[in-house]
Scaffold this active site. Structure first.
Site, PDB file in Angstrom:
ATOM      1  N   LYS A 102      15.478  21.901 -10.710  1.00 57.84           N
ATOM      2  CA  LYS A 102      14.742  20.507 -10.992  1.00 57.84           C
ATOM      3  C   LYS A 102      15.691  19.697 -11.776  1.00 57.84           C
ATOM      4  CE  LYS A 102      10.403  20.516  -9.917  1.00 57.84           C
ATOM      5  NZ  LYS A 102       9.484  20.123 -10.960  1.00 57.84           N
TER       6      LYS A 102
ATOM      7  N   HIS B  44       1.052  -1.382   0.019  1.00 54.27           N
ATOM      8  CA  HIS B  44       0.170   0.045  -0.065  1.00 54.27           C
ATOM      9  C   HIS B  44       0.827   1.336  -0.134  1.00 54.27           C
ATOM     10  CE1 HIS B  44      -3.305  -2.558   1.235  1.00 54.27           C
ATOM     11  NE2 HIS B  44      -2.503  -3.376   2.168  1.00 54.27           N
TER      12      HIS B  44
ATOM     13  N   GLU C 245       9.100   8.718 -16.839  1.00 54.26           N
ATOM     14  CA  GLU C 245       7.646   9.165 -16.881  1.00 54.26           C
ATOM     15  C   GLU C 245       7.444   8.838 -18.244  1.00 54.26           C
ATOM     16  OE1 GLU C 245       7.684  13.212 -15.912  1.00 54.26           O
ATOM     17  OE2 GLU C 245       8.573  12.892 -13.936  1.00 54.26           O
TER      18      GLU C 245
ATOM     19  N   SER D 256      14.091  21.936 -15.742  1.00 50.27           N
ATOM     20  CA  SER D 256      13.046  22.874 -15.889  1.00 50.27           C
ATOM     21  C   SER D 256      13.384  24.141 -16.563  1.00 50.27           C
ATOM     22  CB  SER D 256      12.283  22.831 -14.729  1.00 50.27           C
ATOM     23  OG  SER D 256      11.485  23.992 -14.701  1.00 50.27           O
TER      24      SER D 256
END
Ligand code: ARG
Length: 459
Positions: free
Chosen positions: A283, A156, A290, A277
């Site tokens: 970043k 979980h 992704e 970024s």
């Protein structure tokens, strides 16, 4: 417009109809397979006395010339032709004249395209298998190096019990192993030759289908001519297996994204495999992971698309089947790219082992082991579970971990606690005591690694 079938028609095809119907823009990818199939076909026709040896030789040298010119870029597969089959045949006739017109004897584009696609998929099954093999080698190496790299195991997405990086990676090794076994299975099932099925009902020429099958490296010919031209099961199976690979890569990517987050900091991605970024200078984004996760959708899409295309088609060939190509090609390219990039990403990724171990120590991952400890002291498990639950609650209250609680205080919860409790619930003990087959303990892991090595050496 260059078509093979003008004879029966009195009017030119409407341009939009022609464009809608044409497949050359994407089936040009099957050029090599098409030529290879044609060579085998004429070799068989000559063996059977349907063509003379001179005709066969002329056709084969013409086909070789076309292949060489296309490969050199001297001849471009242009959209003047309806499909790749027409392109090859028209160019052959241009080059060698009348003998070229005999190439299509005893053959239809229906069995021809069925063959081309099978040959293409057969090679791609092997290519994907090899890429999976590279990925598994990287995974296995990381496993060997990290038998004692402790980290929390989750259920979980909540810390559950301590495991090791070797164990966590071992789970993916098993997934990709099954993916490779699927490739093997698919290869075996698809390795039959549809050529000779004709349009749908075979042919009256005395073809030797077994011989063509042998020339093209198939186990043998397919057994029913209607099925031969209308079967796309092998492609559906391949797309299903590719979807499963993407599902595995996507789960793995998701974990890497989590591990790479500021909160976790379990891993550091190599600069070559991350991006920045345009606005936020701090970043370093896990874009590759992704994108792999994101591209999973288009591979599933290809599977759904083909299943849907095939579901209402009566026997035998119908033009719907031309729709088997574009999305399948895209899915195959996508999986190949994802496997290459994912493998590169994980082989350059660094683990922050001290953070992983520190995280495993927090979050009460040794609570089960504390209960098991009480069981060894004669407390029934259900009671031990309750006692440890109350200890955890007290620890949360105090903001400490279990091993930070003093013995006297532990004894207030149960008088069976003794000094040996601290050793029993250390991270090292928690992992090492898990020795059952498949568990994270180093002894069990060594067996898993040995089995993994054996698999890679045999496959
Ligand atoms: N372009 C077609 C396909 O991909 C080739 C087969 C054409 N056969 C036909 N009868 N029109 O399926």
């Amino acid at each position: 417009m260059a078509q093979l079938w003008g004879g029966r028609f009195t009017k030119e095809t409407d341009q939009m109809v022609y464009d809608f119907n044409a497949s050359i823009s994407f089936d040009k990818r099957l050029f090599h397979q098409d030529v290879q199939g044609s060579m085998a076909h004429v070799t068989m026709l000559a063996k059977q006395g349907i063509l003379t040896d001179a005709e066969k030789d002329a056709i084969i040298s013409g086909l070789k010339g076309i292949m060489a010119d296309v490969d050199d870029g001297k001849l471009v597969i242009n959209h003047k032709y309806e499909d790749v089959h027409s392109f090859v045949e028209a160019n052959l006739i241009d080059r060698i004249g009348d003998a070229g017109k005999k190439l299509h004897t005893g053959r239809s584009r229906n069995d021809q395209v069925a063959l081309d696609m099978r040959l293409y998929v057969r090679q791609k099954v092997l290519d994907v298998d090899l890429l999976l093999n590279h990925l598994m080698e990287v995974i296995l190496k990381t496993m060997e190096e990290n038998l004692e790299t402790y980290m929390p195991g989750f259920t979980h997405l909540q810390k559950a019990q301590p495991v090791t990086l070797a164990h966590h990676y071992g789970a993916y090794f098993e997934m990709f192993k099954r993916d490779r076994l699927r490739m093997k299975d698919i290869h075996e099932r698809l390795n039959y030759c549809p050529l000779g099925a004709g349009a749908l009902a075979g042919t009256t020429y005395p073809l030797d289908r077994a011989y063509v099958a042998e020339l093209l490296g198939f186990i043998g010919p397919t057994l029913n001519s209607m099925d031969s031209v209308s079967d796309r099961d092998y492609l559906i199976e391949f797309l299903a297996a590719l979807s499963t690979i993407m599902m595995h890569l996507s789960r793995f990517s998701e974990e890497i994204i989590i591990w790479n987050s500021n909160e976790y900091q379990f891993v550091e991605l190599d600069d070559a495999y991350s991006t920045g970024s345009s606005i936020m200078p701090q970043k370093k984004n896990p874009d590759i992971a992704e994108l792999v996760r994101g591209k999973t959708g288009r591979v599933y899409g290809a599977l759904m698309s083909l299943l849907t295309t095939m579901k209402g088609i009566p026997l035998a060939y119908n033009k719907d089947m031309q729709e088997d190509k574009e999305m399948a090609f895209d899915a195959i390219d996508t999986v190949e790219n994802c496997l290459v990039l994912f493998t590169g990403m994980i082989s350059t990724m660094k683990f922050r082992k001290e953070r992983m171990a520190a995280s495993a120590m927090k979050g009460f991952t040794n609570a089960t082991d504390l209960a098991d400890y009480l069981v060894t002291k004669g407390v029934p498990f259900r009671d031990a579970h309750g006692i440890v639950g109350r200890i955890v609650l007290a620890c949360i209250d105090k903001g400490i971990s279990i091993e930070e609680m003093g013995l006297e205080e532990l004894k207030e919860f149960c008088d069976k606690f003794d000094f040996d409790v601290y050793d029993a619930i250390s991270l090292k003990t928690c992992v090492e005591k898990r020795m059952t087959t498949g568990a994270p303990g180093p002894e069990a892991m060594k067996e898993q690694i040995a089995a993994g090595k054996q698999f890679l050496s045999e496959n």
